[in-house]
Enzyme design. Sequence first.
Site, mmCIF file in Angstrom:
data_model
loop_
_atom_site.group_PDB
_atom_site.id
_atom_site.type_symbol
_atom_site.label_atom_id
_atom_site.label_comp_id
_atom_site.label_asym_id
_atom_site.label_seq_id
_atom_site.Cartn_x
_atom_site.Cartn_y
_atom_site.Cartn_z
ATOM 1 N N ASP A 1 0.655 -1.147 0.095
ATOM 2 C CA ASP A 1 0.016 0.088 0.003
ATOM 3 C C ASP A 1 0.840 1.203 0.052
ATOM 4 O OD1 ASP A 1 1.012 -0.166 2.500
ATOM 5 O OD2 ASP A 1 -0.712 -0.123 3.637
ATOM 6 N N HIS A 2 2.203 1.234 0.432
ATOM 7 C CA HIS A 2 2.903 2.340 0.603
ATOM 8 C C HIS A 2 3.582 2.711 -0.708
ATOM 9 C CE1 HIS A 2 2.127 2.121 4.793
ATOM 10 N NE2 HIS A 2 2.936 3.103 5.203
ATOM 11 N N ASP B 1 3.995 -0.892 11.239
ATOM 12 C CA ASP B 1 3.511 0.390 11.000
ATOM 13 C C ASP B 1 2.924 0.890 12.188
ATOM 14 O OD1 ASP B 1 2.861 2.138 8.188
ATOM 15 O OD2 ASP B 1 1.433 2.418 9.794
ATOM 16 N N ARG C 1 -0.381 13.008 9.931
ATOM 17 C CA ARG C 1 1.136 13.377 10.358
ATOM 18 C C ARG C 1 1.124 14.759 9.248
ATOM 19 N NH1 ARG C 1 3.778 7.954 11.363
ATOM 20 N NH2 ARG C 1 3.137 7.829 13.454
ATOM 21 N N SER D 1 6.832 7.457 12.931
ATOM 22 C CA SER D 1 6.739 6.158 12.407
ATOM 23 C C SER D 1 7.445 4.831 13.112
ATOM 24 C CB SER D 1 7.066 6.226 10.759
ATOM 25 O OG SER D 1 8.751 5.862 10.794
ATOM 26 N N ARG E 1 9.357 2.710 11.281
ATOM 27 C CA ARG E 1 10.458 2.252 10.271
ATOM 28 C C ARG E 1 11.721 2.149 10.822
ATOM 29 N NH1 ARG E 1 9.933 8.253 7.697
ATOM 30 N NH2 ARG E 1 7.965 7.585 7.817
HETATM 31 C C1 MIC Z 1 4.056 6.542 8.145
HETATM 32 O O1 MIC Z 1 2.859 6.855 8.418
HETATM 33 O O2 MIC Z 1 5.056 7.376 8.698
HETATM 34 C C2 MIC Z 1 4.546 5.312 7.514
HETATM 35 C C3 MIC Z 1 4.987 5.377 6.457
HETATM 36 O O3 MIC Z 1 3.107 4.588 7.342
HETATM 37 C C4 MIC Z 1 5.322 4.516 8.705
HETATM 38 C C5 MIC Z 1 5.896 3.457 8.245
HETATM 39 C C6 MIC Z 1 7.150 3.484 7.178
HETATM 40 O O4 MIC Z 1 7.990 4.343 7.434
HETATM 41 O O5 MIC Z 1 7.247 2.557 6.338
HETATM 42 C C7 MIC Z 1 4.837 4.354 10.164
HETATM 43 O O6 MIC Z 1 3.720 4.844 10.304
HETATM 44 O O7 MIC Z 1 5.197 3.262 10.739
HETATM 45 FE FE1 SF4 Z 2 -0.094 5.100 4.921
HETATM 46 FE FE2 SF4 Z 2 1.097 5.715 7.179
HETATM 47 FE FE3 SF4 Z 2 -0.291 7.402 5.844
HETATM 48 FE FE4 SF4 Z 2 -1.425 5.453 7.032
HETATM 49 S S1 SF4 Z 2 -0.111 7.121 8.004
HETATM 50 S S2 SF4 Z 2 -1.846 5.932 5.179
HETATM 51 S S3 SF4 Z 2 0.088 3.679 6.875
HETATM 52 S S4 SF4 Z 2 1.768 6.374 5.004
#
Ligand code: MIC
Ligand code: SF4
Length: 644
Positions: free
Chosen positions: A64-65, A119, A379, A535, A537
């Site tokens: 999905d990312h 995630d 975010r 996140s 990550r």
């Molecule tokens: C995000 O919303 O920051 C992400 C991208 O979903 C991250 C995961 C990632 O960095 O792959 C998260 O929320 O953990």
């Molecule tokens: Fe995707 Fe993270 Fe954004 Fe949710 S917050 S839509 S998991 S990138």
Amino acid sequence: MGLTLTEKILSAHLVEGEMVKGSEIGIRIDQTLTQDATGTMAYLEFEAMGVPRVKTERSVAYIDHNTLQSGFENADDHRFIGSIAKKHGIYFSRPGNGICHQVHLERFGIPGKTLIGSDSHTPTGGGIGMIAIGAGGMDVAVAMGGGTYYITCPKIVNVRLSGKLQPWVSAKDVILAVLKKLSVKGGVGKVIEYTGDGVKTLSVPERATITNMGAELGATTSIFPSDDVTLAFLKAQGREDVWIPLCADNDAEYDEVINIDLSGLVPLAACPHSPDNVKSVSEIGAMKIDQVCIGSCTNSSLLDMMKVAHILKGKTVHPDVSLAIAPGSKQVLTMMAELGLLEIMIDAGARILESACGPCIGMGQSPNSAGISLRTFNRNFEGRSGTKDGQIYLVSPELAAISAIKGVLTDPRTVGEMPEFKLPEKFKINDNMIALPVDEKDMDSVEILRGPNIKPFPVSKPMPDKICAAVSLKVGDNITTDHIMPAGAKILPLRSNIPKISEYCFAVCDEKFHDRALEMGKSVIIGGSNYGQGSSREHAALAPLYLGVKAVITKSFARIHMANLINAGIVPLVFKNEADYDRIGEGDEIVIDDIINQIKNGALIIAENKTKSFTFELIGDFSDRQKNMLYAGGLLNYTKEQNN
Ligand code: MIC
Ligand code: SF4
């Protein structure tokens, strides 16, 4: 004394430790999820463990990312994850099927179960009464292999909801109100449990919006009871058989209580650049806007789309505004088509995106220079949108939709009467985009498809007797993992290639960091409070590891990032006296003598600033398990040691 809902679920899954707040507990994990941006690493780590078949009740891999495929990298990673999933017993949600948290809620979540996901927004599952926690990929890999997941036994905050939301005031405003009250670090070490009469007035998608964005509090997770509303949702998903009623005991005791009268809430927005910088719409005023994005795992449910379509019906998006809409899942998108919502949106001039994270993670739709963008996401960290000076406001779908029409920030209560938005009794169920794994007996027939972008992860060495390294970077408070290891369309395709992705490590703060750290060979990072928020990550730990970072010393850490540092074998330490932060500068040489024994003793750790000739005290608050992991040089080394 009665139990909270959190305590009930945690104690039913307890395998190590005791339910003593602040101590480390180990819990059994029923379900796991991964997404593609963290998934490749997680599956490489799972492979390294040599477990043939996942041991959870259900593990799902989502794509999905990294859906913007402007080179071979993302597509190769998707193929890799698909083949690993097929071989090792993992369900595979194919690209196009939707955002992991939305799909998991719809198709897999079960009240009372534990879920960890690579995630940070995994707590979305709390909307149906799960203990759902965001974790690093390595922790998810261990859980898939049947291993225990460790957390600090949380304090429990009770958010008591009373009353009912006014028309056009939204679940998003509830969580924004909580963020305003508690801040982005107010939830660290805590679970946020929602109770009270107001709960039954909220549908499951609304509850999920609230638990999803509870991640921005730094909380371990957030949870709602499982009640008749939950049952109706699961029934509509054809999954009523998994429902159980769950709630806290009447005499449950909480560590903190916050009362929120839903009837008193007004439309809110989180202003740049932090989810807790919350103001009311009237405080901000009729600000001219450039862009509106509706979607993300926070606000992309069918209910959200129904509200948006109602507002857009028969109108045209303001000539100065670009409106993008990304429905959360294939189920949502198909039902939007069936109910005529899609036609309304297209008619109004919305740019319909695929069901994926999209602009939320900077995969397209970056706003214009200094552009003001209203987003229904969770975010708004600086630069995350892909435009460094983009001004991102986090708002409800109602507010986003009406503002897209008017061209200025507009209070949704001006829309007029709100009809009753009822979720259908039956959702359209078609799991054809969820590929099933092969039977265990056939697993040898599955070939793992590895692209050239997939490089092995960096290996850390056992802890040395002494850390003696200079400060390669000093940063301030609330540094996010988007600062440490930025995402976006250009960098995300490198998630499977740590040497390459590390070129962008801390680039937002200091473009020279990568070269400097490599040149120094080994170094220490100094940070402020709530370091590593955001996140899950693990790249935010693996890239520093690759660049030779041995320790990170801060005023305080965010939960998942601290766990990821330990998993990577980087020592996270906290200043005993915050004033010492001011006495250290970039380039100062820091020495921590006899570090193994100092950590072992559990007392304060003495460090020396050799350059400025003073000693200072550090807290290394580790469980025995974490200490052993640090000595071994991280979780993988530790697991190998255990296996031998
Ligand atoms: C995000 O919303 O920051 C992400 C991208 O979903 C991250 C995961 C990632 O960095 O792959 C998260 O929320 O953990
Ligand atoms: Fe995707 Fe993270 Fe954004 Fe949710 S917050 S839509 S998991 S990138």
